[in-house]
Design a protein around this motif. Sequence first.
Motif, PDB file in Angstrom:
ATOM      1  N   LEU A   1       4.870  -2.920  -1.307  1.00 15.31           N
ATOM      2  CA  LEU A   1       4.511  -1.650  -0.673  1.00 15.31           C
ATOM      3  C   LEU A   1       3.577  -0.858  -1.579  1.00 15.31           C
ATOM      4  O   LEU A   1       2.585  -0.273  -1.127  1.00 15.31           O
ATOM      5  N   PHE A   2       3.897  -0.835  -2.873  1.00 14.05           N
ATOM      6  CA  PHE A   2       3.052  -0.175  -3.874  1.00 14.05           C
ATOM      7  C   PHE A   2       1.654  -0.797  -3.873  1.00 14.05           C
ATOM      8  O   PHE A   2       0.637  -0.110  -3.815  1.00 14.05           O
TER       9      PHE A   2
ATOM     10  N   GLY B   1       0.287  -2.627  -1.517  1.00 14.99           N
ATOM     11  CA  GLY B   1      -0.378  -2.437  -0.231  1.00 14.99           C
ATOM     12  C   GLY B   1      -1.050  -1.079  -0.127  1.00 14.99           C
ATOM     13  O   GLY B   1      -2.150  -0.948   0.420  1.00 14.99           O
ATOM     14  N   LEU B   2      -0.398  -0.060  -0.673  1.00 17.18           N
ATOM     15  CA  LEU B   2      -0.940   1.301  -0.605  1.00 17.18           C
ATOM     16  C   LEU B   2      -2.105   1.517  -1.568  1.00 17.18           C
ATOM     17  O   LEU B   2      -3.084   2.189  -1.239  1.00 17.18           O
ATOM     18  N   LEU B   3      -1.996   0.942  -2.784  1.00 18.92           N
ATOM     19  CA  LEU B   3      -2.975   1.245  -3.824  1.00 18.92           C
ATOM     20  C   LEU B   3      -4.024   0.156  -4.045  1.00 18.92           C
ATOM     21  O   LEU B   3      -5.131   0.458  -4.494  1.00 18.92           O
TER      22      LEU B   3
ATOM     23  N   ALA C   1      -5.425  -0.973   0.090  1.00 16.07           N
ATOM     24  CA  ALA C   1      -5.573   0.186   0.976  1.00 16.07           C
ATOM     25  C   ALA C   1      -6.806   0.069   1.863  1.00 16.07           C
ATOM     26  O   ALA C   1      -6.781   0.423   3.042  1.00 16.07           O
TER      27      ALA C   1
ATOM     28  N   SER D   1     -10.140  -1.312  -7.954  1.00  9.68           N
ATOM     29  CA  SER D   1      -9.003  -0.667  -7.292  1.00  9.68           C
ATOM     30  C   SER D   1      -7.683  -0.987  -7.986  1.00  9.68           C
ATOM     31  O   SER D   1      -6.674  -0.336  -7.724  1.00  9.68           O
TER      32      SER D   1
ATOM     33  N   GLN E   1      -2.783  -5.459   4.991  1.00  7.46           N
ATOM     34  CA  GLN E   1      -1.913  -4.349   4.601  1.00  7.46           C
ATOM     35  C   GLN E   1      -0.620  -4.366   5.408  1.00  7.46           C
ATOM     36  O   GLN E   1       0.464  -4.121   4.866  1.00  7.46           O
TER      37      GLN E   1
ATOM     38  N   THR F   1       1.874  -6.837   4.042  1.00  2.60           N
ATOM     39  CA  THR F   1       2.612  -6.482   2.828  1.00  2.60           C
ATOM     40  C   THR F   1       4.005  -5.938   3.145  1.00  2.60           C
ATOM     41  O   THR F   1       4.920  -6.070   2.332  1.00  2.60           O
ATOM     42  N   ARG F   2       4.171  -5.349   4.333  1.00  2.00           N
ATOM     43  CA  ARG F   2       5.500  -4.850   4.716  1.00  2.00           C
ATOM     44  C   ARG F   2       6.475  -6.004   4.905  1.00  2.00           C
ATOM     45  O   ARG F   2       7.666  -5.893   4.602  1.00  2.00           O
TER      46      ARG F   2
ATOM     47  N   SER G   1       7.419  -7.297   1.523  1.00  2.00           N
ATOM     48  CA  SER G   1       8.472  -6.429   1.002  1.00  2.00           C
ATOM     49  C   SER G   1       9.823  -6.796   1.611  1.00  2.00           C
ATOM     50  O   SER G   1      10.846  -6.835   0.911  1.00  2.00           O
TER      51      SER G   1
END
Length: 436
Positions: free
Chosen positions: A165-166, A168-170, A173, A200, A286, A289-290, A293
């Motif tokens: 999750l980290f 996927g967000l950073l 993104a 990134s 993205q 990635t959930r 997780s």
Amino acid sequence: MTHASPSSTSAPTAHSTPKLAMAVVTTIFFMWGFLTCLNDILMPHLKSVFTLNYTQAALVQFTFFGAYFLMALPAGRLVARLGYKNGIVAGLAVAGVGALLFWPAAAMYSYPLFLCALFVLATGITALQVAANPYVALLGPEKTSSSRLNLSQAFNSLGTAIAPLFGGLLILAAEPRTPEQLAAMSQAQMLAYRAAEAQSVQMPYLGLGIALFALAIFIFLFRLPAITEASEKNETRHYGLFEPLRHRHVLLGVLGLFFYVGAEVSIGSYLVNYLSMPDIGAMSEQAATRYVSAYWTGAMVGRFIGSALLLRIDAGKLLATFAGIATLLLLVTLTTSGMTAVYAVVAIGLFNSIMFPTIFTLGMAKLGPLTSKASSLLIMAIVGGAVLPLLMGFLADRIGLQHAFVLPLVCYLYIAYYGLSGSRVREPVVASTPVK
């Protein structure tokens, strides 16, 4: 390296009770789980940034887990010299240096430098594994060591659940450009785009480097209970490095960890790409990635459950049961499509849960003065996470990614065998003769 029986530990203080020590060391398990699983996001990201095929992208895991094989013995000697606590501190510091090296690797837009940074990061984590796994296993009665290590590994899985999750967000993104958009770019625009994508990762890994150094300082200042085992009395120097392999359950356990880590890492490494396939999940990277997780969250939940089950059920039998279920789930994802294939492959995480700590404790059971050397050999077996994802990438480039999942299926069949038969201790500990 010294080892521990509870009777030999110093009188506990307010700062060094076994329970408090478990809580502190568990933060180490969380951190290395987080860093390891972040590779599952880094790998597809670098595949896109550097336009790699599956085999080339698998060098991320090959480099990371190859460090376990190359550095496990030096790390074992380091921990033997420094002790468990200072070995953990040194491991955190080295890992912190590796995380900081991501900044120049991204600035120079260099895939080889990314791999070098990963190797340094993994070297630090290797030292953590060599020190923390046996420390937790020996911080209490032997009969509950599998349960205790499973509990610590549950927090390792908490790190692996959060990391996608980290990442996927950073890191993932930005939606990757389509081939048509890339084709329309000029050479300068293409280089600028690729460089921006590579950069990134800079801030996330800078933050991780700072966190690792802060944790190293905290552990250094904390009073962990000293662990010594009267039965060892510094006698391990008289035994050859590979002496533990004379014990069948150790040899087969080393193979078991090789196949388990290889299978788990192979599945996690290719999940984003697999779930993005049109006939499987047809989702963005993205969004995938959930599910990555969820895969690792299943391992976390399973380890909490497994920690309780192992107090009541024979460890080998439970290991074989979980491996058998994982095999069946892989058969489903190999032979179906759509969300059925998605749910089947994600559910494997739940049954991966108890495998590493259970194989580890079964593999170093009843070894007395050979325990430390068996621990180093078992940690070396984590090189399966380097070899098998690379082999799976080779298969994916030739027979397709979905069909390549037959490789982890074979691994789980072996683990089921180890749980049912291979893990039985058949040689007496006294059978080994010290090498003078």
